[in-house]
Design a protein around this motif. Structure first.
Motif, mmCIF file in Angstrom:
data_model
loop_
_atom_site.group_PDB
_atom_site.id
_atom_site.type_symbol
_atom_site.label_atom_id
_atom_site.label_comp_id
_atom_site.label_asym_id
_atom_site.label_seq_id
_atom_site.Cartn_x
_atom_site.Cartn_y
_atom_site.Cartn_z
ATOM 1 N N ASP A 1 0.796 -1.224 0.000
ATOM 2 C CA ASP A 1 0.000 0.000 0.000
ATOM 3 C C ASP A 1 0.831 1.278 0.000
ATOM 4 O O ASP A 1 0.274 2.369 -0.121
ATOM 5 C CB ASP A 1 -0.913 0.021 1.233
ATOM 6 C CG ASP A 1 -1.931 -1.115 1.216
ATOM 7 O OD1 ASP A 1 -2.315 -1.549 0.111
ATOM 8 O OD2 ASP A 1 -2.326 -1.561 2.312
ATOM 9 N N TYR A 2 2.148 1.154 0.121
ATOM 10 C CA TYR A 2 2.951 2.356 0.342
ATOM 11 C C TYR A 2 2.821 3.374 -0.787
ATOM 12 O O TYR A 2 2.699 4.580 -0.537
ATOM 13 C CB TYR A 2 4.426 1.998 0.551
ATOM 14 C CG TYR A 2 5.294 3.220 0.759
ATOM 15 C CD1 TYR A 2 5.363 3.843 2.000
ATOM 16 C CD2 TYR A 2 6.013 3.789 -0.298
ATOM 17 C CE1 TYR A 2 6.137 4.984 2.195
ATOM 18 C CE2 TYR A 2 6.786 4.925 -0.118
ATOM 19 C CZ TYR A 2 6.843 5.520 1.123
ATOM 20 O OH TYR A 2 7.608 6.660 1.305
ATOM 21 N N SER A 3 2.855 2.918 -2.034
ATOM 22 C CA SER A 3 2.794 3.864 -3.159
ATOM 23 C C SER A 3 1.546 4.732 -3.078
ATOM 24 O O SER A 3 1.615 5.959 -3.197
ATOM 25 C CB SER A 3 2.819 3.110 -4.497
ATOM 26 O OG SER A 3 4.085 2.552 -4.738
ATOM 27 N N GLU B 1 12.058 -1.359 -2.045
ATOM 28 C CA GLU B 1 10.853 -2.061 -2.491
ATOM 29 C C GLU B 1 10.648 -3.358 -1.722
ATOM 30 O O GLU B 1 9.524 -3.761 -1.445
ATOM 31 C CB GLU B 1 10.940 -2.369 -3.984
ATOM 32 C CG GLU B 1 10.911 -1.134 -4.863
ATOM 33 C CD GLU B 1 11.167 -1.463 -6.319
ATOM 34 O OE1 GLU B 1 10.647 -0.749 -7.187
ATOM 35 O OE2 GLU B 1 11.899 -2.440 -6.590
ATOM 36 N N SER B 2 11.758 -4.029 -1.409
ATOM 37 C CA SER B 2 11.664 -5.296 -0.685
ATOM 38 C C SER B 2 11.671 -5.044 0.812
ATOM 39 O O SER B 2 12.166 -4.024 1.300
ATOM 40 C CB SER B 2 12.839 -6.196 -1.061
ATOM 41 O OG SER B 2 14.074 -5.573 -0.753
ATOM 42 N N GLY B 3 11.103 -5.980 1.555
ATOM 43 C CA GLY B 3 11.069 -5.843 3.005
ATOM 44 C C GLY B 3 9.848 -5.081 3.476
ATOM 45 O O GLY B 3 8.954 -4.748 2.714
ATOM 46 N N ASP B 4 9.816 -4.793 4.771
ATOM 47 C CA ASP B 4 8.702 -4.082 5.371
ATOM 48 C C ASP B 4 8.726 -2.616 4.946
ATOM 49 O O ASP B 4 9.760 -1.946 5.035
ATOM 50 C CB ASP B 4 8.759 -4.177 6.898
ATOM 51 C CG ASP B 4 8.541 -5.601 7.387
ATOM 52 O OD1 ASP B 4 7.880 -6.363 6.664
ATOM 53 O OD2 ASP B 4 9.041 -5.933 8.482
ATOM 54 N N LEU B 5 7.583 -2.129 4.498
ATOM 55 C CA LEU B 5 7.483 -0.733 4.075
ATOM 56 C C LEU B 5 6.938 0.121 5.216
ATOM 57 O O LEU B 5 6.206 -0.365 6.077
ATOM 58 C CB LEU B 5 6.575 -0.628 2.857
ATOM 59 C CG LEU B 5 7.133 -1.285 1.589
ATOM 60 C CD1 LEU B 5 6.072 -1.320 0.496
ATOM 61 C CD2 LEU B 5 8.363 -0.540 1.101
ATOM 62 N N TRP C 1 4.696 6.753 9.867
ATOM 63 C CA TRP C 1 5.982 7.198 9.302
ATOM 64 C C TRP C 1 5.755 8.356 8.345
ATOM 65 O O TRP C 1 6.495 9.349 8.344
ATOM 66 C CB TRP C 1 6.653 6.032 8.594
ATOM 67 C CG TRP C 1 8.039 6.296 8.081
ATOM 68 C CD1 TRP C 1 9.216 6.112 8.748
ATOM 69 C CD2 TRP C 1 8.393 6.793 6.780
ATOM 70 N NE1 TRP C 1 10.282 6.445 7.949
ATOM 71 C CE2 TRP C 1 9.799 6.876 6.732
ATOM 72 C CE3 TRP C 1 7.668 7.161 5.657
ATOM 73 C CZ2 TRP C 1 10.497 7.314 5.607
ATOM 74 C CZ3 TRP C 1 8.356 7.611 4.530
ATOM 75 C CH2 TRP C 1 9.740 7.689 4.506
ATOM 76 N N LEU C 2 4.723 8.240 7.504
ATOM 77 C CA LEU C 2 4.406 9.323 6.570
ATOM 78 C C LEU C 2 3.993 10.586 7.316
ATOM 79 O O LEU C 2 4.372 11.700 6.926
ATOM 80 C CB LEU C 2 3.283 8.880 5.628
ATOM 81 C CG LEU C 2 3.650 7.798 4.611
ATOM 82 C CD1 LEU C 2 2.398 7.237 3.953
ATOM 83 C CD2 LEU C 2 4.601 8.349 3.551
ATOM 84 N N ILE C 3 3.238 10.425 8.386
ATOM 85 C CA ILE C 3 2.820 11.582 9.180
ATOM 86 C C ILE C 3 4.034 12.265 9.797
ATOM 87 O O ILE C 3 4.142 13.502 9.795
ATOM 88 C CB ILE C 3 1.817 11.147 10.265
ATOM 89 C CG1 ILE C 3 0.500 10.710 9.609
ATOM 90 C CG2 ILE C 3 1.569 12.277 11.257
ATOM 91 C CD1 ILE C 3 -0.441 9.986 10.550
#
Length: 258
Positions: free
Chosen positions: A149-151, A184-188, A193-195
């Motif tokens: 969902d990060y993108s 891209e790999s691993g936990d996003l 974090w974005l906040i």
């Protein structure tokens, strides 16, 4: 063929009557068997029709459900919330509208090539925009959703910051997301974090947290991505200079913009 011998004690008339009775019994049995077979065939045909009918109804229902879902989704996207301070519906613009050159950059916040391009061109483009040479339009889209969902979350967060905190803070947030881009790999990173990055860029947490957590502009991100595809974007970063696709690197872009 010779007639079978008469049973003792029976007259010829009685024997004929007995033979007739046996023939009638055989015909009745055959008729019952034929009727039972016909009923079985009718039952099987009915069952087959019900199965086929059920499959057809299921297919129709599925198609209807898909159509309804798509109609509902299309309707929702048509009425998607649009962030304030936006340019051309989907872009953050830096520089003046009457600048002699225009650079459009379509990017995904998770795209490593986008981060490389941004880090190599950010200072140059910022200065060119400040000097009035170019207007730069940044189009965040989601094409790396297969990684999670990060993108979409990052693009939504960008829209929330633009909406609540204005273009200057949104540009700082934009640059920060690429400077601290996760792999891209691993936990996003999650929405907290974005906040945190939005606050670091100058946003008020109380203003941006609700929209980032709730995905206020998720449908806008979908629309922005669809718009990019309609413009011929097939990957990121895609750079357009004065409406034409630019295929060179950072040095060639700097030389082109003077």
């Amino acid at each position: 063929m010779a007639n079978p011998p008469k049973k003792p004690g029976r007259s010829r008339a009685e024997e004929k009557a007995a033979q007739q009775a046996r023939r009638e019994a055989r015909r009745e049995k055959a008729a019952r068997q034929a009727e039972a077979l016909a009923r079985e065939r009718a039952r099987r045909k009915l069952k087959e029709r019900l199965i086929v009918g059920g499959v057809v109804l299921a297919v129709i229902a599925a198609i209807g459900g898909i159509f309804w879902y798509q109609q509902a989704k299309d309707s929702a996207r048509e009425n998607a919330a649009v962030p304030a301070n936006i340019t051309d519906e989907f872009a953050l613009a830096t520089g003046e509208d009457d600048a002699p050159r225009t650079v459009e950059i379509y990017e995904d916040f998770l795209c490593p090539a986008c981060a490389q391009f941004e880090l190599a061109t950010a200072d140059m483009l910022d200065k060119a925009a400040e000097d009035g040479k170019v207007q730069v339009k940044y189009y965040p889209i989601e094409i790396l959703g297969q990684y999670g969902d990060y993108s979409k979350d990052a693009a939504n967060a960008f829209a929330v910051v633009l909406d609540k905190s204005g273009p200057e803070v949104a540009k700082k947030f934009h640059d920060l997301l690429f400077k601290e881009q996760p792999a891209e790999s691993g936990d996003l990173p999650d929405k907290d974090w974005l906040i945190d990055r939005a606050v670091e860029a100058g946003a008020e947490e109380s203003e941006v947290r609700p929209g980032i957590e709730d995905g206020t502009f998720d449908l806008w991100v979908e629309n922005a991505t669809e718009h990019a595809f309609e413009e011929g974007v097939t990957g990121t970063p895609t750079v357009m200079v004065d409406g034409e696709r630019f295929e060179g690197g950072p040095a060639e872009l700097a030389a082109l913009l003077g």
